[in-house]
Design a protein around this motif. Structure first.
Motif, mmCIF file in Angstrom:
data_model
loop_
_atom_site.group_PDB
_atom_site.id
_atom_site.type_symbol
_atom_site.label_atom_id
_atom_site.label_comp_id
_atom_site.label_asym_id
_atom_site.label_seq_id
_atom_site.Cartn_x
_atom_site.Cartn_y
_atom_site.Cartn_z
ATOM 1 N N SER A 17 0.842 -1.211 0.000
ATOM 2 C CA SER A 17 0.000 0.000 0.000
ATOM 3 C C SER A 17 0.870 1.252 0.000
ATOM 4 C CB SER A 17 -0.898 0.040 1.237
ATOM 5 O OG SER A 17 -1.518 -1.187 1.429
ATOM 6 N N ALA A 18 1.904 1.248 0.861
ATOM 7 C CA ALA A 18 2.797 2.416 0.949
ATOM 8 C C ALA A 18 3.551 2.607 -0.364
ATOM 9 C CB ALA A 18 3.779 2.224 2.101
ATOM 10 N N SER A 19 4.009 1.510 -0.971
ATOM 11 C CA SER A 19 4.759 1.597 -2.227
ATOM 12 C C SER A 19 3.891 2.172 -3.338
ATOM 13 C CB SER A 19 5.246 0.206 -2.643
ATOM 14 O OG SER A 19 6.019 -0.365 -1.636
ATOM 15 N N GLN A 20 2.647 1.704 -3.382
ATOM 16 C CA GLN A 20 1.734 2.192 -4.427
ATOM 17 C C GLN A 20 1.481 3.694 -4.276
ATOM 18 O OE1 GLN A 20 -1.868 -0.080 -4.941
ATOM 19 N NE2 GLN A 20 -2.816 1.482 -6.235
ATOM 20 N N ARG A 21 1.304 4.137 -3.026
ATOM 21 C CA ARG A 21 1.076 5.575 -2.793
ATOM 22 C C ARG A 21 2.258 6.397 -3.292
ATOM 23 N NH1 ARG A 21 -1.161 3.876 2.069
ATOM 24 N NH2 ARG A 21 0.745 4.326 3.223
ATOM 25 N N LYS A 22 3.468 5.901 -3.059
ATOM 26 C CA LYS A 22 4.664 6.643 -3.500
ATOM 27 C C LYS A 22 4.737 6.692 -5.023
ATOM 28 C CE LYS A 22 6.260 7.136 0.728
ATOM 29 N NZ LYS A 22 6.201 8.420 1.427
ATOM 30 N N ALA A 23 4.453 5.567 -5.665
ATOM 31 C CA ALA A 23 4.500 5.523 -7.135
ATOM 32 C C ALA A 23 3.443 6.463 -7.717
ATOM 33 C CB ALA A 23 4.294 4.093 -7.627
ATOM 34 N N GLU A 24 2.240 6.401 -7.176
ATOM 35 C CA GLU A 24 1.155 7.263 -7.666
ATOM 36 C C GLU A 24 1.452 8.727 -7.372
ATOM 37 O OE1 GLU A 24 -2.613 4.149 -7.512
ATOM 38 O OE2 GLU A 24 -2.186 5.363 -5.732
ATOM 39 N N GLY A 25 2.027 8.990 -6.201
ATOM 40 C CA GLY A 25 2.356 10.365 -5.837
ATOM 41 C C GLY A 25 3.378 10.968 -6.783
ATOM 42 N N TYR A 26 4.406 10.164 -7.121
ATOM 43 C CA TYR A 26 5.426 10.680 -8.049
ATOM 44 C C TYR A 26 4.818 10.941 -9.418
ATOM 45 C CZ TYR A 26 9.162 11.171 -11.280
ATOM 46 O OH TYR A 26 9.947 11.687 -12.282
ATOM 47 N N ALA A 27 4.032 9.985 -9.917
ATOM 48 C CA ALA A 27 3.440 10.122 -11.256
ATOM 49 C C ALA A 27 2.565 11.371 -11.332
ATOM 50 C CB ALA A 27 2.628 8.872 -11.598
ATOM 51 N N ALA A 28 1.759 11.598 -10.290
ATOM 52 C CA ALA A 28 0.861 12.759 -10.287
ATOM 53 C C ALA A 28 1.669 14.057 -10.276
ATOM 54 C CB ALA A 28 -0.054 12.686 -9.065
ATOM 55 N N LYS A 29 2.712 14.099 -9.441
ATOM 56 C CA LYS A 29 3.534 15.306 -9.323
ATOM 57 C C LYS A 29 4.287 15.595 -10.621
ATOM 58 C CE LYS A 29 7.100 17.184 -6.235
ATOM 59 N NZ LYS A 29 8.032 16.842 -5.139
ATOM 60 N N ALA A 30 4.760 14.533 -11.269
ATOM 61 C CA ALA A 30 5.557 14.704 -12.492
ATOM 62 C C ALA A 30 4.684 14.792 -13.740
ATOM 63 C CB ALA A 30 6.547 13.539 -12.620
ATOM 64 N N GLY A 31 3.380 14.529 -13.595
ATOM 65 C CA GLY A 31 2.491 14.564 -14.764
ATOM 66 C C GLY A 31 2.757 13.414 -15.726
ATOM 67 N N LEU A 32 3.095 12.239 -15.179
ATOM 68 C CA LEU A 32 3.392 11.071 -16.010
ATOM 69 C C LEU A 32 2.311 10.013 -15.811
ATOM 70 C CD1 LEU A 32 7.215 10.906 -15.192
ATOM 71 C CD2 LEU A 32 6.221 11.507 -17.409
ATOM 72 N N ARG A 33 2.115 9.185 -16.834
ATOM 73 C CA ARG A 33 1.057 8.176 -16.771
ATOM 74 C C ARG A 33 1.555 6.906 -16.087
ATOM 75 N NH1 ARG A 33 -2.283 5.407 -21.787
ATOM 76 N NH2 ARG A 33 -3.866 4.415 -20.503
ATOM 77 N N LEU A 34 0.783 6.444 -15.104
ATOM 78 C CA LEU A 34 1.135 5.220 -14.376
ATOM 79 C C LEU A 34 0.030 4.184 -14.558
ATOM 80 C CD1 LEU A 34 3.045 3.826 -12.241
ATOM 81 C CD2 LEU A 34 1.460 4.698 -10.510
ATOM 82 N N HIS A 35 0.412 2.982 -14.975
ATOM 83 C CA HIS A 35 -0.526 1.859 -15.054
ATOM 84 C C HIS A 35 -0.385 1.059 -13.751
ATOM 85 C CE1 HIS A 35 -0.863 2.438 -19.478
ATOM 86 N NE2 HIS A 35 0.390 2.845 -19.347
ATOM 87 N N VAL A 36 -1.498 0.667 -13.187
ATOM 88 C CA VAL A 36 -1.462 -0.120 -11.948
ATOM 89 C C VAL A 36 -2.103 -1.482 -12.204
ATOM 90 C CG1 VAL A 36 -2.250 -0.276 -9.554
ATOM 91 C CG2 VAL A 36 -1.521 1.937 -10.490
ATOM 92 N N VAL A 37 -1.352 -2.530 -11.912
ATOM 93 C CA VAL A 37 -1.869 -3.906 -12.015
ATOM 94 C C VAL A 37 -1.803 -4.517 -10.619
ATOM 95 C CG1 VAL A 37 -1.477 -6.211 -12.981
ATOM 96 C CG2 VAL A 37 -1.113 -4.187 -14.412
#
Lengths: 66, 308
Positions: free
Chosen positions: B88-108
């Motif tokens: 859960s913590a790892s996913q939040r960090k990945a999503e947080g970075y993507a949102a801040k950088a304006g990059l697209r993240l796929h989650v499986v």
């Protein structure tokens, strides 16, 4: 000084003023295995940490399946 | 300590290079090193879409940030492994970075896949090391996601320390097939595989951590709870002791292997791949490694039910 060890989440007290390199040796930490962080700055081996400082030693080693 | 490039106060000391750098110069040098690795190994071009496997940790986020800064067309892939609060913590960090950088993240999420097996369950049912089960599952889902998304390249955040530890393990056990495959670019050996690249193979774990810190990247500092006692950590500790006594050892171990020894191992003929009867992905036998794992879990689940 207050020393926080991450990711272990442990805190220890170290008495007196120390050079970063000396502190790492005294704690048995190998060079290049931790970042030494004071506030928002990174410190190098020859930086001096004052007795009143609070620092974080953050491990950089990850393991397992990558 | 002064910055080698501009003589400002240094904040990063690289013993292996007998150099130190200030914040701005280190970020520049790190990105330049990665770009040179990409060019030297012909990993990909700016015309290709790159899928970056992102765990939320320092290496994969530093890699994604660097590739984006260098102008490559990237999208991220986060794989939810089902490892409790850590995932859960790892996913939040990945999503947080993507949102801040304006990059697209796929989650499986492994839990949402048809097999619905997370890493802890896979390890428990098969009595495998969690890291071994995790590696098999990651490779399978990375391959599938890259294929489904039409990406020609999959980039992972393996760093110099990972490569040195892996090489040490492969040499200690003379794993000839693994030595043949240990290289920063793995060409697809089947039409359903994509090119796999490791652009951080020449930068250390310390460098990716300091890069992430200096770039203000909020990464997961906590370690995977399954990694305690992992063999790779023993190899890393050994390499760090050698590095402390002889700075530059890791770099020369890996780069000289690639330059001088790898061609000898790579010359061995490799068997051709068929397709897995179960999932259709490439396989060297009737089932691929992932489906063998799932079949074993299903068998043991059935036995557990029968005995209950």
């Amino acid at each position: 000084m207050d020393v926080r060890l991450e990711p272990q989440g442990k805190s220890i007290k170290v008495a007196g003023r120390r050079r970063v390199g000396d502190l790492l040796v005294s704690l048995g930490l190998l060079p290049g295995t931790v970042m030494v962080i004071r506030g928002d700055e990174l410190l190098t081996d020859d930086d001096v940490i004052e007795d009143v400082d609070a620092i974080e030693l953050r491990a950089v080693i990850s393991g397992g399946a990558r | 300590m002064k910055c080698r490039r501009c003589t400002a106060k240094a904040v990063v000391q690289l013993r292996s290079h007998n150099a130190a750098f200030c914040r701005e110069c280190f970020v520049f040098v790190f990105q330049r090193t990665v770009e040179r690795s990409i060019d030297h190994e012909r990993m990909f071009t700016r015309d290709e879409r790159i899928l970056v496997a992102v765990s939320g940790g320092k290496d994969s986020l530093a890699l994604w940030d660097t590739l984006a800064a260098l102008g490559y067309a990237t999208e991220g892939l986060y794989l939810g492994l089902g490892i409790g609060r850590y995932s859960s913590a790892s996913q939040r960090k990945a999503e947080g970075y993507a949102a801040k950088a304006g990059l697209r993240l796929h989650v499986v999420q492994l839990a949402d896949e048809s097999d619905a097996v997370g890493v802890p369950e896979a390890a428990a049912f098969t009595h495998r090391q969690p890291c071994a089960a995790c590696g098999t599952m990651k490779r399978h889902h990375f391959d599938r996601a890259a294929l489904a998304g039409g990406f020609p390249v999959l980039a992972t955040g393996h760093n110099l320390d990972d490569e040195a530890a892996r090489l040490l393990g492969n040499v200690l056990h003379w794993q000839l097939p693994y030595l043949a495959k240990q290289q920063p670019v793995l060409a697809p050996s089947h039409a359903k595989f994509v090119r796999k690249v490791r652009p951080l193979y020449r930068t250390s774990e310390y460098e990716s951590a300091t890069y992430a810190f200096l770039r203000g990247i909020d990464y997961v500092v906590e370690e995977c709870p399954n990694s305690h006692g992992a063999t790779q950590l023993i190899y890393k500790d050994l390499m760090n002791r050698l590095e402390a006594a002889m700075p530059g050892t890791k770099h020369s171990f890996v780069t000289e292997f690639l330059r001088r020894a790898h061609p000898l191992f790579a010359a061995a003929p490799e068997g051709s791949l068929g397709e897995c009867e179960r999932c259709g992905m490439p396989a060297s036998s009737a089932l691929c490694g992932y489906c063998r794992l799932i079949a074993e879990i299903e068998r043991r689940r059935g036995e557990a039910v029968a005995h209950s």
